[in-house]
Design a protein around this motif. Structure first.
Motif, short mmCIF file in Angstrom:
data_model
loop_
_atom_site.label_atom_id
_atom_site.label_comp_id
_atom_site.label_asym_id
_atom_site.label_seq_id
_atom_site.Cartn_x
_atom_site.Cartn_y
_atom_site.Cartn_z
N GLU A 238 0.85 -1.19 0.00
CA GLU A 238 0.00 0.00 0.00
C GLU A 238 0.88 1.24 0.00
OE1 GLU A 238 -3.99 1.62 2.27
OE2 GLU A 238 -2.53 0.44 3.41
N VAL A 239 0.63 2.17 -0.93
CA VAL A 239 1.46 3.38 -1.04
C VAL A 239 0.69 4.65 -0.67
CG1 VAL A 239 2.97 2.33 -2.76
CG2 VAL A 239 0.95 3.63 -3.52
N GLY A 240 -0.61 4.55 -0.44
CA GLY A 240 -1.39 5.71 -0.05
C GLY A 240 -1.86 6.53 -1.24
N THR A 241 -2.78 7.44 -0.96
CA THR A 241 -3.36 8.26 -2.03
C THR A 241 -2.60 9.56 -2.26
OG1 THR A 241 -4.86 9.28 -0.42
CG2 THR A 241 -5.67 7.33 -1.59
N GLY A 242 -1.61 9.85 -1.43
CA GLY A 242 -0.89 11.11 -1.55
C GLY A 242 0.36 11.05 -2.40
N ILE A 243 0.57 9.94 -3.13
CA ILE A 243 1.77 9.82 -3.95
C ILE A 243 1.75 10.84 -5.09
CG2 ILE A 243 2.15 7.39 -3.41
CD1 ILE A 243 0.90 6.72 -6.12
N ASP A 244 2.93 11.25 -5.50
CA ASP A 244 3.06 12.24 -6.57
C ASP A 244 2.64 11.62 -7.90
OD1 ASP A 244 3.68 14.50 -7.95
OD2 ASP A 244 5.86 14.25 -7.86
N LYS A 245 1.79 12.33 -8.62
CA LYS A 245 1.37 11.89 -9.95
C LYS A 245 1.61 13.04 -10.91
CE LYS A 245 -2.30 8.83 -8.28
NZ LYS A 245 -3.75 8.53 -8.33
N ARG A 246 2.41 12.80 -11.91
CA ARG A 246 2.77 13.86 -12.84
C ARG A 246 1.99 13.73 -14.15
NH1 ARG A 246 9.31 14.86 -12.33
NH2 ARG A 246 9.40 14.87 -10.05
N ILE A 247 1.84 14.87 -14.81
CA ILE A 247 1.23 14.91 -16.14
C ILE A 247 2.35 15.09 -17.15
CG2 ILE A 247 -0.31 16.20 -17.66
CD1 ILE A 247 -1.93 16.96 -15.20
N GLU A 248 2.39 14.20 -18.14
CA GLU A 248 3.50 14.21 -19.09
C GLU A 248 3.55 15.49 -19.90
OE1 GLU A 248 5.35 11.16 -22.44
OE2 GLU A 248 3.45 10.74 -21.47
N ARG A 249 2.40 15.93 -20.37
CA ARG A 249 2.36 17.16 -21.16
C ARG A 249 1.03 17.85 -20.92
NH1 ARG A 249 4.15 16.92 -27.34
NH2 ARG A 249 6.00 16.19 -26.23
N ARG A 250 1.09 19.01 -20.30
CA ARG A 250 -0.13 19.74 -19.97
C ARG A 250 -0.46 20.74 -21.07
NH1 ARG A 250 -2.48 20.76 -14.94
NH2 ARG A 250 -0.61 19.95 -13.91
N THR A 251 -1.68 20.69 -21.57
CA THR A 251 -2.15 21.64 -22.58
C THR A 251 -3.34 22.40 -22.02
OG1 THR A 251 -1.46 20.16 -24.36
CG2 THR A 251 -3.00 21.90 -24.93
N VAL A 252 -3.23 23.71 -21.99
CA VAL A 252 -4.28 24.55 -21.41
C VAL A 252 -4.78 25.50 -22.48
CG1 VAL A 252 -4.86 26.21 -19.61
CG2 VAL A 252 -3.20 24.39 -19.14
N SER A 253 -6.09 25.57 -22.63
CA SER A 253 -6.69 26.49 -23.58
C SER A 253 -7.54 27.51 -22.83
CB SER A 253 -7.53 25.75 -24.61
OG SER A 253 -8.58 25.05 -23.98
N ALA A 254 -7.74 28.65 -23.41
CA ALA A 254 -8.52 29.70 -22.78
C ALA A 254 -9.99 29.32 -22.78
CB ALA A 254 -8.33 31.01 -23.53
N SER A 255 -10.69 29.74 -21.75
CA SER A 255 -12.14 29.53 -21.67
C SER A 255 -12.83 30.28 -22.80
CB SER A 255 -12.64 30.01 -20.31
OG SER A 255 -14.06 30.08 -20.32
N PRO A 256 -13.92 29.71 -23.34
CA PRO A 256 -14.66 30.45 -24.39
C PRO A 256 -15.13 31.82 -23.93
CG PRO A 256 -15.40 28.17 -24.23
CD PRO A 256 -14.50 28.38 -23.08
N ASN A 257 -15.30 31.98 -22.62
CA ASN A 257 -15.78 33.26 -22.09
C ASN A 257 -14.65 34.17 -21.66
OD1 ASN A 257 -18.48 32.40 -22.36
ND2 ASN A 257 -18.37 31.33 -20.41
N HIS A 258 -13.42 33.72 -21.91
CA HIS A 258 -12.27 34.51 -21.49
C HIS A 258 -12.20 35.80 -22.31
CE1 HIS A 258 -8.23 35.52 -20.14
NE2 HIS A 258 -7.88 35.65 -21.40
N GLU A 259 -12.01 36.92 -21.63
CA GLU A 259 -11.88 38.21 -22.30
C GLU A 259 -10.46 38.71 -22.15
OE1 GLU A 259 -16.44 39.77 -21.41
OE2 GLU A 259 -14.70 40.96 -20.79
N LYS A 260 -9.90 39.12 -23.26
CA LYS A 260 -8.55 39.65 -23.22
C LYS A 260 -8.52 40.98 -22.47
CE LYS A 260 -6.97 37.50 -27.50
NZ LYS A 260 -6.37 37.73 -28.83
N ALA A 261 -7.48 41.18 -21.69
CA ALA A 261 -7.34 42.45 -20.92
C ALA A 261 -7.02 43.59 -21.87
CB ALA A 261 -6.24 42.29 -19.89
#
Length: 261
Positions: A238-261
């Protein structure tokens, strides 16, 4: 039934000796048995021949064994996220048996099912069947070891003759896998994408070692929810639920409602 629990990752991998063959679960960084890999690194085991879809990244998953030069050979289907892998392969320090992904999965499943070999159309008409793929370079750009020619046979499938290539099953000395939940008898439940190569790797290992985030008592798992029966698993920690889990490649897109400053 046998209680298959071990007290620590170090104890569970203690008898994995130099030169052993391992089937390791995971796809990218999803479902990597990281604590078992770290324990194997800490005990100094080397000259390993590992079967896994990929070899982690430069500093995570199987990549930490690779960086420490503990791996002699990889049998994989994808190796594109690891620069050290590329360097070792091209310099002749590492042997690579590049295998189509579906074929690799079936080779592991067949090994765990007592099937010696099978025929598949995947690879027919390519170097997968014809041979000549570099497995090890000589350090000067030449090929020191190349893949062999495989048997190709004609079968009548649905009234249409087709060529199929013979692929041999894979069995390994040990298997290292990660699961969300398991019981003391070794029955395992995987979470979403972590149910990738983990069940197949577990089947292929003569001794399967599983790390689980949550260990429950026998009867604590819904029988209809078990993804891998305990007959394939020999050791569990048993290793517990707090073990480190990494994301190989994170891709983030802007929300459709995002307004540019």
């Amino acid at each position: 039934m046998i209680d298959k629990t071990y007290g620590s990752a170090a104890e569970a991998v203690a008898d994995i000796q130099d030169g052993a063959t391992l089937a390791v679960g995971g796809f990218g960084l999803s479902g990597n048995p990281t604590l078992l890999i770290e324990a194997l690194l800490a005990q100094g085991t080397r000259d390993l021949s590992i079967v896994s879809n990929n070899c982690g990244t430069d500093d995570w998953g199987l990549g930490i064994l690779l960086n420490a030069k503990r791996i002699r050979k990889m049998t994989s289907s994808y190796v594109g996220e690891n620069k050290e892998f590329e360097r070792q392969f091209l310099s002749g320090e590492l042997e690579l048996e590049l295998t189509p992904q579906g074929t690799l999965a079936e080779k592991l499943r067949a090994g765990g099912s007592g099937i010696a070999a099978f025929f598949t159309q995947t690879g027919v008409g390519t170097q997968v069947a014809e041979g000549g793929l570099p497995r090890r370079y000589d350090g000067s750009g030449g090929i020191a070891v190349a893949s062999p020619t495989k048997e190709v046979r004609l079968f009548d499938v649905g009234g249409e003759p087709r060529d199929f290539v013979l692929e041999e099953a894979i069995q390994t000395d040990f298997a290292l896998v990660h699961a969300l939940r398991g019981d003391r008898h070794g029955n395992l439940v995987f979470n979403k994408a972590a149910r990738n190569f983990n069940p197949l790797a577990a089947m292929a290992g003569r001794v399967c070692i599983a790390q689980v985030e949550e260990l429950v008592e026998p009867g604590g798992l819904d029988p209809d929810s078990i993804h891998l029966p305990g007959v394939y698993v020999h050791r569990i920690i048993e290793v517990g639920t707090g073990i480190d889990k990494r994301i190989e490649r994170r891709t983030v897109s802007a929300s459709p409602n995002h307004e540019k400053a």
